[in-house]
Design an enzyme around this catalytic site. Structure first.
Site, PDB file in Angstrom:
ATOM      1  N   CYS A  10       0.862  -1.179   0.000  1.00 17.23           N
ATOM      2  CA  CYS A  10       0.000   0.000   0.000  1.00 17.23           C
ATOM      3  C   CYS A  10       0.897   1.225   0.000  1.00 17.23           C
ATOM      4  CB  CYS A  10      -0.983  -0.008   1.173  1.00 17.23           C
ATOM      5  SG  CYS A  10      -0.250   0.224   2.808  1.00 17.23           S
ATOM      6  N   ARG A  16      -3.152  -0.680   5.520  1.00 17.52           N
ATOM      7  CA  ARG A  16      -3.750  -1.778   4.752  1.00 17.52           C
ATOM      8  C   ARG A  16      -2.797  -2.934   4.479  1.00 17.52           C
ATOM      9  NH1 ARG A  16      -6.226   1.397  -0.174  1.00 17.52           N
ATOM     10  NH2 ARG A  16      -4.275   2.526   0.133  1.00 17.52           N
ATOM     11  N   ASP A 125      -9.626   2.570   2.173  1.00 16.77           N
ATOM     12  CA  ASP A 125      -8.451   3.198   2.766  1.00 16.77           C
ATOM     13  C   ASP A 125      -8.838   3.897   4.073  1.00 16.77           C
ATOM     14  OD1 ASP A 125      -6.152   4.529   3.464  1.00 16.77           O
ATOM     15  OD2 ASP A 125      -5.762   5.307   1.449  1.00 16.77           O
TER      16      ASP A 125
END
Length: 153
Positions: A10, A16, A125
């Site tokens: 990420c 993440r 996100d």
């Protein structure tokens, strides 16, 4: 079964991708397949290098009995393309940056995590939304279906 090496990626490697790394390690271990996998995570940027997992992400993992102790952010390198079988990004921006770092994707190793599920797209996100539960759900579904697709082949 040969060992499958997976790198989750990420932007900063603090939300993440480490969530995906440690969720995948847990479901692989629960399936008794830990010897068949090598799993890491990395960032496309340099912004968070050396920082620990973002506290709300760490808490979300801990809620599910998963520790990410000792994990610090690192940047993905071109060498990772050679080292790993799969490079799994969380969103389209990550994929573009991963291809830039790797010099494209001649071996078709770069994929979005949610593309292994029945609902392809981007992992939510939490950096912008604060909704770590949505991210957890995406990551769990993505990793579960990724494992299923690897074991099936």
């Amino acid at each position: 079964m040969k060992q499958t090496k997976i790198l989750f990626v990420c932007h900063g490697n603090i939300c993440r991708s480490p969530m995906a790394e440690f969720v995948m390690k847990k479901i692989v271990a629960d399936a008794g397949l830990e010897d068949s996998f090598y799993i890491e995570s990395a960032a496309t940027s340099t912004e968070e290098i050396g920082n620990e997992v973002y506290p709300p992400a760490k808490r979300k993992l801990a809620e599910h009995g998963i520790s990410c102790k000792g994990k610090t952010a690192r940047q993905m390198t071109r060498q990772d393309y050679l080292r790993f079988d799969l490079l799994v990004g969380m969103d389209d921006w990550n994929i573009r940056n991963m291809k830039r770092i790797c010099g494209d994707d001649p071996d078709e190793k770069i994929h979005r995590l949610m593309d292994f599920t029945v609902r392809p797209g981007e992992v939510a996100d939490p950096w912008y939304t604060g909704n770590f539960e949505a991210t957890w759900n995406d990551v769990l579904e993505g990793c579960t279906d990724l494992l299923r697709s690897i074991v099936k082949n």
